[in-house]
Design an enzyme around this catalytic site. Sequence first.
Site, PDB file in Angstrom:
ATOM      1  N   HIS A 176      10.845 -12.232   7.615  1.00  0.00           N
ATOM      2  CA  HIS A 176       9.519 -12.073   8.218  1.00  0.00           C
ATOM      3  C   HIS A 176       8.413 -12.559   7.284  1.00  0.00           C
ATOM      4  O   HIS A 176       7.852 -11.757   6.534  1.00  0.00           O
ATOM      5  CB  HIS A 176       9.271 -10.591   8.523  1.00  0.00           C
ATOM      6  CG  HIS A 176      10.057 -10.074   9.678  1.00  0.00           C
ATOM      7  ND1 HIS A 176       9.594 -10.096  10.969  1.00  0.00           N
ATOM      8  CD2 HIS A 176      11.285  -9.518   9.731  1.00  0.00           C
ATOM      9  CE1 HIS A 176      10.502  -9.569  11.775  1.00  0.00           C
ATOM     10  NE2 HIS A 176      11.544  -9.207  11.058  1.00  0.00           N
ATOM     11  N   GLU A 190       5.431 -13.091   7.946  1.00  0.00           N
ATOM     12  CA  GLU A 190       4.159 -12.394   8.253  1.00  0.00           C
ATOM     13  C   GLU A 190       4.061 -11.042   7.555  1.00  0.00           C
ATOM     14  O   GLU A 190       3.015 -10.412   7.555  1.00  0.00           O
ATOM     15  CB  GLU A 190       3.991 -12.260   9.774  1.00  0.00           C
ATOM     16  CG  GLU A 190       4.712 -11.101  10.449  1.00  0.00           C
ATOM     17  CD  GLU A 190       6.204 -11.352  10.678  1.00  0.00           C
ATOM     18  OE1 GLU A 190       6.739 -12.364  10.179  1.00  0.00           O
ATOM     19  OE2 GLU A 190       6.833 -10.517  11.361  1.00  0.00           O
ATOM     20  N   CYS A 234      12.824 -13.782  13.421  1.00  0.00           N
ATOM     21  CA  CYS A 234      13.705 -12.643  13.711  1.00  0.00           C
ATOM     22  C   CYS A 234      14.131 -12.646  15.188  1.00  0.00           C
ATOM     23  O   CYS A 234      14.876 -13.520  15.598  1.00  0.00           O
ATOM     24  CB  CYS A 234      13.022 -11.344  13.298  1.00  0.00           C
ATOM     25  SG  CYS A 234      14.161  -9.969  13.096  1.00  0.00           S
TER      26      CYS A 234
END
Lengths: 222, 80
Positions: free
Chosen positions: A199, A201, A85
Amino acid sequence: MRVGVVVFPGTNCDRDTKWAFEKIGAKADFIWHSEKELKNYDLVVLPGGFSYGDYLRSGAIARFSPIMEAIREYAKKGGYVLGICNGFQILLESHLLPGAMTRNEGLHFISKFHHLKVIDNNNKFLQNFNIGDIINIPIAHAEGNYKVDEDTLKRMYDNGQVLLKYCDKNGEELNPNGSIDSIAGICNENKNVFGLMPHPERAMEEMLGGIDGIKMLEGFLK
Amino acid sequence: MKVAVNIHLKKGVLDPQGKAVLNALNSLGFDEVKDVRVGKQILIDIDTNNKEEAIKKAKKMADELLANPVIENYEIEVKE
């Protein structure tokens, strides 16, 4: 595996990212942006957020943080770098990846799960996937409208640098932000610097919507 | 010497902000507006009285930081 997670003023995905890598068995620590040297890392991650408040352009100021010089050197020697990002935006502004980001076509900040199609797997990051695999990973950005000139784009396709594209659950191209060719993730020519807007994560727990991020990050373990 | 750097998205690059402003102007009744581009102006105070030097410095600043050549064009304007 040792992972360094870089923290700029305004970074806000640093803790999630460190936690995500620890979950897959890596050792992770934070690197403050004013550091000038990198320790022995197997991977350096530039996490998401709003480094320097997105002033001027997203990632434009972070490029001048002292640590970036060390990261440039590290990447030049073949070290693995992942930008997620805002981290992707910083890598673009630092010229470690080709192209630039502009405002989402619809002007809105988009925050939701989005399907992605694996376009190329001949690299460390996506080696656990097959070409054409469809995965589901959250996106959260206002400037993910990727732009690059046609010649460079062609070279990127020829060299297997276009890695991920936005799609619907059946794999049909679905473009949330106006990005050229619906591109969501790329890498550099030497395939050691990676950038993506989604993302991974945030896709590490079934309870939180999906675990496709695990398979992605685990690519770096091998 | 005060110098302005005017930055705009390149012609082929879609300007979503400009489009939103265009729609707003049209809906206000300004039907004659056909296109809007939104850019930014950066005002810089450079410690020199030499106009050419000021332009040269501003150009270097624009190339290195203020504009992103992949997507943006810029013009330099000397204010005083």
